[in-house]
Design an enzyme around this catalytic site. Structure first.
Site, PDB file in Angstrom:
ATOM      1  N   HIS A  58       0.810  -1.214   0.000  1.00 52.41           N
ATOM      2  CA  HIS A  58       0.000   0.000   0.000  1.00 52.41           C
ATOM      3  C   HIS A  58       0.851   1.275   0.000  1.00 52.41           C
ATOM      4  O   HIS A  58       0.445   2.295  -0.558  1.00 52.41           O
ATOM      5  CB  HIS A  58      -0.940   0.013   1.212  1.00 52.41           C
ATOM      6  CG  HIS A  58      -1.962  -1.068   1.172  1.00 52.41           C
ATOM      7  ND1 HIS A  58      -2.637  -1.502   2.300  1.00 52.41           N
ATOM      8  CD2 HIS A  58      -2.443  -1.817   0.152  1.00 52.41           C
ATOM      9  CE1 HIS A  58      -3.473  -2.466   1.966  1.00 52.41           C
ATOM     10  NE2 HIS A  58      -3.380  -2.676   0.668  1.00 52.41           N
ATOM     11  N   ARG A  96      -1.480 -28.176   2.569  1.00 53.91           N
ATOM     12  CA  ARG A  96      -0.639 -27.311   3.385  1.00 53.91           C
ATOM     13  C   ARG A  96      -1.148 -25.879   3.274  1.00 53.91           C
ATOM     14  O   ARG A  96      -1.193 -25.295   2.188  1.00 53.91           O
ATOM     15  CB  ARG A  96       0.819 -27.380   2.931  1.00 53.91           C
ATOM     16  CG  ARG A  96       1.699 -26.542   3.838  1.00 53.91           C
ATOM     17  CD  ARG A  96       3.137 -26.444   3.410  1.00 53.91           C
ATOM     18  NE  ARG A  96       3.759 -25.384   4.206  1.00 53.91           N
ATOM     19  CZ  ARG A  96       4.834 -24.715   3.876  1.00 53.91           C
ATOM     20  NH1 ARG A  96       5.466 -24.968   2.747  1.00 53.91           N
ATOM     21  NH2 ARG A  96       5.300 -23.758   4.662  1.00 53.91           N
ATOM     22  N   HIS A 141       3.933 -17.738   7.792  1.00 52.92           N
ATOM     23  CA  HIS A 141       4.348 -17.716   6.388  1.00 52.92           C
ATOM     24  C   HIS A 141       4.468 -16.255   5.949  1.00 52.92           C
ATOM     25  O   HIS A 141       3.770 -15.806   5.047  1.00 52.92           O
ATOM     26  CB  HIS A 141       3.350 -18.486   5.518  1.00 52.92           C
ATOM     27  CG  HIS A 141       3.907 -18.915   4.195  1.00 52.92           C
ATOM     28  ND1 HIS A 141       3.841 -20.218   3.752  1.00 52.92           N
ATOM     29  CD2 HIS A 141       4.535 -18.225   3.227  1.00 52.92           C
ATOM     30  CE1 HIS A 141       4.407 -20.301   2.552  1.00 52.92           C
ATOM     31  NE2 HIS A 141       4.820 -19.101   2.210  1.00 52.92           N
ATOM     32  N   GLU A 186      10.412 -21.102   5.459  1.00 55.74           N
ATOM     33  CA  GLU A 186      11.574 -20.485   4.823  1.00 55.74           C
ATOM     34  C   GLU A 186      12.222 -19.396   5.693  1.00 55.74           C
ATOM     35  O   GLU A 186      12.175 -18.206   5.380  1.00 55.74           O
ATOM     36  CB  GLU A 186      11.211 -19.940   3.439  1.00 55.74           C
ATOM     37  CG  GLU A 186      10.714 -21.031   2.495  1.00 55.74           C
ATOM     38  CD  GLU A 186      10.566 -20.566   1.060  1.00 55.74           C
ATOM     39  OE1 GLU A 186      10.642 -19.339   0.808  1.00 55.74           O
ATOM     40  OE2 GLU A 186      10.376 -21.429   0.192  1.00 55.74           O
ATOM     41  N   ASN A 329      11.851 -26.909   1.376  1.00 53.14           N
ATOM     42  CA  ASN A 329      11.329 -26.204   0.203  1.00 53.14           C
ATOM     43  C   ASN A 329      12.475 -26.054  -0.784  1.00 53.14           C
ATOM     44  O   ASN A 329      13.505 -25.466  -0.444  1.00 53.14           O
ATOM     45  CB  ASN A 329      10.817 -24.809   0.569  1.00 53.14           C
ATOM     46  CG  ASN A 329       9.563 -24.834   1.410  1.00 53.14           C
ATOM     47  OD1 ASN A 329       9.073 -25.886   1.804  1.00 53.14           O
ATOM     48  ND2 ASN A 329       9.045 -23.661   1.721  1.00 53.14           N
ATOM     49  N   TYR A 331      13.502 -25.334  -5.090  1.00 54.17           N
ATOM     50  CA  TYR A 331      13.081 -25.016  -6.448  1.00 54.17           C
ATOM     51  C   TYR A 331      14.217 -25.100  -7.461  1.00 54.17           C
ATOM     52  O   TYR A 331      13.993 -25.473  -8.609  1.00 54.17           O
ATOM     53  CB  TYR A 331      12.491 -23.596  -6.491  1.00 54.17           C
ATOM     54  CG  TYR A 331      11.186 -23.456  -5.760  1.00 54.17           C
ATOM     55  CD1 TYR A 331       9.970 -23.598  -6.417  1.00 54.17           C
ATOM     56  CD2 TYR A 331      11.151 -23.188  -4.389  1.00 54.17           C
ATOM     57  CE1 TYR A 331       8.765 -23.487  -5.743  1.00 54.17           C
ATOM     58  CE2 TYR A 331       9.958 -23.064  -3.714  1.00 54.17           C
ATOM     59  CZ  TYR A 331       8.764 -23.217  -4.384  1.00 54.17           C
ATOM     60  OH  TYR A 331       7.570 -23.116  -3.715  1.00 54.17           O
ATOM     61  N   GLU A 398       7.598 -27.809  -0.238  1.00 52.39           N
ATOM     62  CA  GLU A 398       7.311 -27.007  -1.437  1.00 52.39           C
ATOM     63  C   GLU A 398       8.251 -27.423  -2.550  1.00 52.39           C
ATOM     64  O   GLU A 398       9.437 -27.660  -2.332  1.00 52.39           O
ATOM     65  CB  GLU A 398       7.514 -25.501  -1.209  1.00 52.39           C
ATOM     66  CG  GLU A 398       6.412 -24.792  -0.471  1.00 52.39           C
ATOM     67  CD  GLU A 398       6.641 -23.285  -0.399  1.00 52.39           C
ATOM     68  OE1 GLU A 398       7.265 -22.729  -1.340  1.00 52.39           O
ATOM     69  OE2 GLU A 398       6.219 -22.676   0.589  1.00 52.39           O
TER      70      GLU A 398
END
Length: 505
Positions: A58, A96, A141, A186, A329, A331, A398
């Site tokens: 914002h 999850r 989270h 994380e 997690n 990637y 993840e």
């Protein structure tokens, strides 16, 4: 060269549908993940207070790639039953999700409990129970109540008490239906990207200082909540509690270069070991190489006290062993090219403290600049965790790949296919104790500073439509078949037509 020749050969076998293993072991579970701020919307509805992402989007909207925010997101606050219908269609074992601290405790403290927040999560949990879908619930989270950030956030040691009060309430209100808890999602991203850089809210660019203050507080808070659950709630609720640690895996660009191999180990200790070593190693505490490197850099900066200090004996013992399962997690993989100061490193900083130069020039492309597709890197991370932390039970909390909104998302399917194949390889060939797999994510959502410009969902969400309709991508059917058969799908319809033509030729 032999190392990379082997990798290329294995990838070729995967592309041709000739993977060594396809069937997952008995008891292996599949699910999908979301996070409260990324999907719920209703940012100021029914007593929910402002969180750090509300404040960032914002007041500094230019920091979000496409100018979007989480005000409405996927509108899951109002459409959670549609989410459950999607889960039923996929046939997952578990879902999850995370709880919004600011929706439950608007001040961040226990002085006022918002009844609507309790109602909302009770309704969601009950809807999941009706469909026999197990909830895997994350307490934090990234969406810290702004009221607590105003007090210093995770750099303030008092957060240990505030987080314990919040967790105690959640265990008490929801624990009868939750058998698996995650304290933090994380922690590297929380500390390095939010207090050591401006990549994540609250975007406190206290590089090399705030990030380490954060990790001290966060690891102590995690430990206190683990002990709270273990001593007070586990005897009654009979669940488990863990932490989800994320990591880019670092490989040497030249596996024959001993210096690069050593630097890759240091980088992995700084990235994954920063939070895993205090909890999962036999000796506990921060990795020795972290303490040594930061002390040396701090002295060179003229500091009397190092920016990162080892925990005292009480906290080493208090933190060590405080996770039933190692949540991972993962990637992507990056490469180490040599010693030195990475060109993008600030001074002081976590990246400069490592003392290595990295590159992302490896693997295949995704819709995210940082996400390189290197399936073998995941296998190497899992093997490393087995050997480094005395063969812990591991849960993949993840894993996923981004797109630009296409419904025929062959690249994501191939990503799943190749990464799941590597998980099978380490389970059967290396004896790595992987218990389950969580795809990120159920549906396209507010992807933090990327907004909706990068999409990780099995379901496409049209954010220009006030109804926020969800449309299944091809990967949803792939994942549905995976969940039903417990076997990596081999159907031609899940293979990129262009790749099929090349294979047939």
């Amino acid at each position: 060269m032999a190392y990379w020749t082997t990798i290329i050969g294995l990838l070729a076998l995967t592309q041709l549908g000739l993977a060594k293993y396809t069937k997952f072991p008995e008891g292996f579970t599949f699910g999908v993940a979301t996070a409260s701020h990324q999907i719920e919307g209703a940012w100021n509805v029914s007593g929910k207070s402002e969180n750090v992402w509300d404040r960032l989007t914002h007041t500094r909207p230019w920091m979000i790639a496409d100018g979007t925010n989480g005000d409405i997101a996927c509108d899951s606050y109002n459409r959670y039953r549609e989410d459950v219908e999607e889960l039923v269609y996929l046939g997952v074992d578990f879902y999850r999700l995370s709880l919004s601290w600011a929706r439950i405790l608007p001040t961040g403290r226990i002085d006022y409990v918002n009844p609507d927040g309790i109602r909302y999560y009770n309704d969601l949990l009950n809807a999941l129970a009706e469909q026999n879908i197990e909830p895997l619930v994350t307490l934090f989270h990234w969406d810290l109540p702004q009221a607590l950030q105003d007090l210093g956030g995770w750099a303030n040691p008092r957060m240990i008490d505030y987080f314990q009060d919040y967790a105690d309430l959640c265990f008490r209100e929801f624990g009868d239906r939750i058998k698996s808890w995650i304290t933090f999602n994380e922690p590297y991203e929380i500390c390095e990207d939010a207090y050591g850089d401006e990549k994540k809210a609250p975007a406190i660019d206290s590089h090399g200082v705030g990030n380490y203050l954060c990790s001290d507080t966060l690891l102590k808070a995690h430990a206190e909540v683990f002990h709270l659950y273990n001593e007070t709630y586990r005897p009654v609720q009979n669940g488990n509690i863990m932490i989800s640690i994320n990591s880019i895996w670092y490989e040497p660009s030249d596996p024959a270069d001993a210096e690069q191999v050593a630097l890759a180990e240091i980088a992995n200790q700084f990235k994954f070991g920063w939070f895993a070593h205090p909890i999962f190693s036999e000796e506990g505490g921060y990795p020795a190489i972290m303490i040594e490197n930061v002390a040396r850099q701090s002295a060179a900066e003229g500091l009397r006290i190092p920016r990162l200090q080892q925990f005292d004996d009480y906290w080493i013992d208090r933190i060590r062993g405080t996770s039933d399962i190692l949540g991972i997690n993962h990637y992507t993989t990056h490469l180490i090219t040599g010693p030195g100061v990475d060109p993008i490193a600030k001074s002081p900083s976590w990246l400069k403290d490592i003392g290595a130069v990295t590159t992302m020039e490896v693997g295949g492309d995704s819709a995210s600049e940082w996400l390189r597709i290197v399936p073998t890197g995941f296998a190497n991370l899992l093997r490393w965790c087995k050997s480094s932390y005395n063969d812990p039970p591991i849960f993949i909390t993840e894993n996923g790949c981004s797109d630009r909104g296409e419904l025929e998302d062959y690249n994501r399917i191939k990503y799943f296919n190749d990464y799941l194949t590597e998980i099978l390889n380490v389970i059967y060939d290396d004896g790595v104790n992987v218990l389950g797999y969580t795809a990120w994510t159920l549906m396209d959502n507010f992807e933090w500073r990327a907004g909706f410009s990068e999409r990780f969902g099995l379901y496409y969400v049209n954010i220009t439509d006030p109804e926020r309709p969800r449309t299944a991508k091809l990967s949803a059917d792939y994942y549905k078949q995976l969940c039903a058969t417990r076997e990596i799908p081999q159907d031609d319809r899940f293979k990129d037509p262009a790749l099929r033509v090349r294979t047939e030729l």
